[in-house]
Write an enzyme that holds these catalytic residues in place. Structure first.
Site, PDB file in Angstrom:
ATOM      1  N   PHE A   1       0.832  -1.201   0.000  1.00 25.39           N
ATOM      2  CA  PHE A   1       0.000   0.000   0.000  1.00 25.39           C
ATOM      3  C   PHE A   1       0.864   1.247   0.000  1.00 25.39           C
ATOM      4  O   PHE A   1       2.035   1.219   0.416  1.00 25.39           O
ATOM      5  CB  PHE A   1      -0.964   0.021   1.194  1.00 25.39           C
ATOM      6  N   CYS A   2       0.281   2.324  -0.500  1.00 24.04           N
ATOM      7  CA  CYS A   2       0.909   3.642  -0.434  1.00 24.04           C
ATOM      8  C   CYS A   2      -0.111   4.584   0.189  1.00 24.04           C
ATOM      9  O   CYS A   2      -0.962   4.167   0.977  1.00 24.04           O
ATOM     10  CB  CYS A   2       1.404   4.105  -1.807  1.00 24.04           C
ATOM     11  N   TRP A   3      -0.048   5.871  -0.144  1.00 24.47           N
ATOM     12  CA  TRP A   3      -0.929   6.828   0.511  1.00 24.47           C
ATOM     13  C   TRP A   3      -2.393   6.619   0.131  1.00 24.47           C
ATOM     14  O   TRP A   3      -3.275   6.523   0.983  1.00 24.47           O
ATOM     15  CB  TRP A   3      -0.481   8.250   0.189  1.00 24.47           C
TER      16      TRP A   3
ATOM     17  N   GLY B   1      -2.319   4.466  -5.115  1.00 25.66           N
ATOM     18  CA  GLY B   1      -2.036   5.052  -6.416  1.00 25.66           C
ATOM     19  C   GLY B   1      -0.812   4.472  -7.092  1.00 25.66           C
ATOM     20  O   GLY B   1      -0.555   3.264  -7.048  1.00 25.66           O
TER      21      GLY B   1
ATOM     22  N   TYR C   1      -3.325   3.829   2.484  1.00 26.78           N
ATOM     23  CA  TYR C   1      -3.388   4.200   3.901  1.00 26.78           C
ATOM     24  C   TYR C   1      -4.554   5.141   4.169  1.00 26.78           C
ATOM     25  O   TYR C   1      -5.175   5.074   5.237  1.00 26.78           O
ATOM     26  CB  TYR C   1      -2.074   4.856   4.351  1.00 26.78           C
TER      27      TYR C   1
END
Length: 352
Positions: free
Chosen positions: A93-95, A98, A122
């Site tokens: 996962f990222c922010w 994306g 996140y």
């Protein structure tokens, strides 16, 4: 190819089998807040993320993607090797679910390493945490441990937790002990991290009959305790610890080790000095500056913390809360008598 998985599905999946959550954001983002239990394998370091972000803002999307590709290509072998070393199911996962997590999951797939991507990243997880803390029905009856500064409440709770009791360590989650000196020697967490840790504990203990935690104000350092737990105290029990001042002073010295944080202690004291009678404040300051910590602590207890506690505790006990007082002569005595008090509460609650 990889698949997306929403957090609600992932949280249930984690109950059935081990899943490694991998945060591919920069180390700075990871340090600020992440999903508890995650590991950090960043696609960009902090400087690289800032560079790509600047290009995106000042030049455009295509130029930012091109520069990002250059940066990633140079580190790809080491990046893949880190993922290969992690066994079992992996979710990246990222922010916001994306480009960074998509790039990671795609590259892993090309290398024969299957992973899933957390849908919404996140940000989606954080939204879920906030909603849960606002709507969660938490039914266990609280047993709140109260007592003057230095009563060893945290140590008692940790011993009880080691025995398998359902304990919520609010100060541990906050990374702060709650007083003006409370951050000394600790690394405070922010609200996001605190909320995540608290929610994990609430979900773990939601089917228990009782849950134990320490009496805290609404705010612990810069952390605000959500109402789902804070307001629950009004329907529970309180155990009040009473120990001799010398025992409490010795506990404080063990907890804070002020000789390792001399200037921090002096700076913290300066923020409350004006609230203490001038001659006493001068004596405390002199003790701190000359390493005489035991008398400094006893003076702080007698002239600041004990009067403050007496004032706050007189109005803190809400109507309907049942209180048991534990008078002890030592930390071990307090622990054993607290256990007896908890057993008495359990017996009373079950009608025995």
């Amino acid at each position: 190819m990889f698949t997306d998985i929403p957090w609600t599905e992932l949280s249930e999946k984690r109950h059935d089998k081990p899943v490694t959550l991998i945060d591919v954001r920069s180390p700075g983002e990871f340090s600020n807040a992440t999903i508890p239990g995650s590991v950090n394998i960043p696609l960009f370091d902090d400087a690289e993320r800032a560079e790509v972000g600047t290009i995106y803002t000042q030049v455009g999307t295509d130029a930012a993607k091109e520069r990002g590709l250059e940066l990633v290509s140079a580190k790809l072998p080491a990046f893949i090797k880190q993922f290969s070393a992690i066994p079992g199911d992996k979710v990246v996962f990222c922010w916001r679910g994306g480009m960074r997590s998509k790039t990671t999951a795609t590259v892993l797939s090309l290398m024969g390493i299957y992973s899933q991507r957390l849908a919404g990243g996140y940000r989606a997880y954080r939204r879920w945490v906030t909603e849960q803390l606002e709507t969660l029905a938490f039914s266990p009856t609280p047993i709140v441990l109260q007592g003057s500064t230095g009563s060893g409440k945290t140590q008692i709770l940790m011993r009880l937790k080691q025995e398998g009791r359902p304990v919520i360590d609010l100060e541990g989650m906050a990374g702060h002990r709650g007083s003006i000196f409370g951050g000394i020697g600790l690394r405070p967490n922010n609200q996001k991290t605190f909320d995540s840790l608290l929610l994990d504990a609430l979900l773990e203990y939601r089917d228990e009959q009782f849950v134990l935690f320490e009496a805290e104000s609404k705010r612990i350092g810069k952390i605000v305790v959500p109402d789902v737990l804070y307001s629950s105290r009004s329907r529970g029990y309180q155990i009040t610890l009473e120990l001799p001042v010398e025992v409490r002073a010795a506990q404080i010295l063990r907890d804070y080790e002020p000789w390792k944080h001399e200037q921090d202690c002096i700076d913290a004291f300066s923020r409350i000095r004006e609230r203490i009678h001038t001659p006493v404040a001068a004596e405390i300051d002199g003790c701190l500056r000359t390493g005489r910590y035991a008398p400094a602590v006893e003076l702080l207890l007698a002239h600041y913390y004990d009067p403050l506690y007496a004032h706050s505790s007189a109005s803190a006990l809400e109507p309907g809360v049942r209180n048991l007082t534990v008078q002890a002569v030592s930390a071990d005595d307090a622990y054993l008598k607290t256990k007896l008090a908890i057993e008495s509460i359990a017996d009373h609650s079950s009608g025995n």
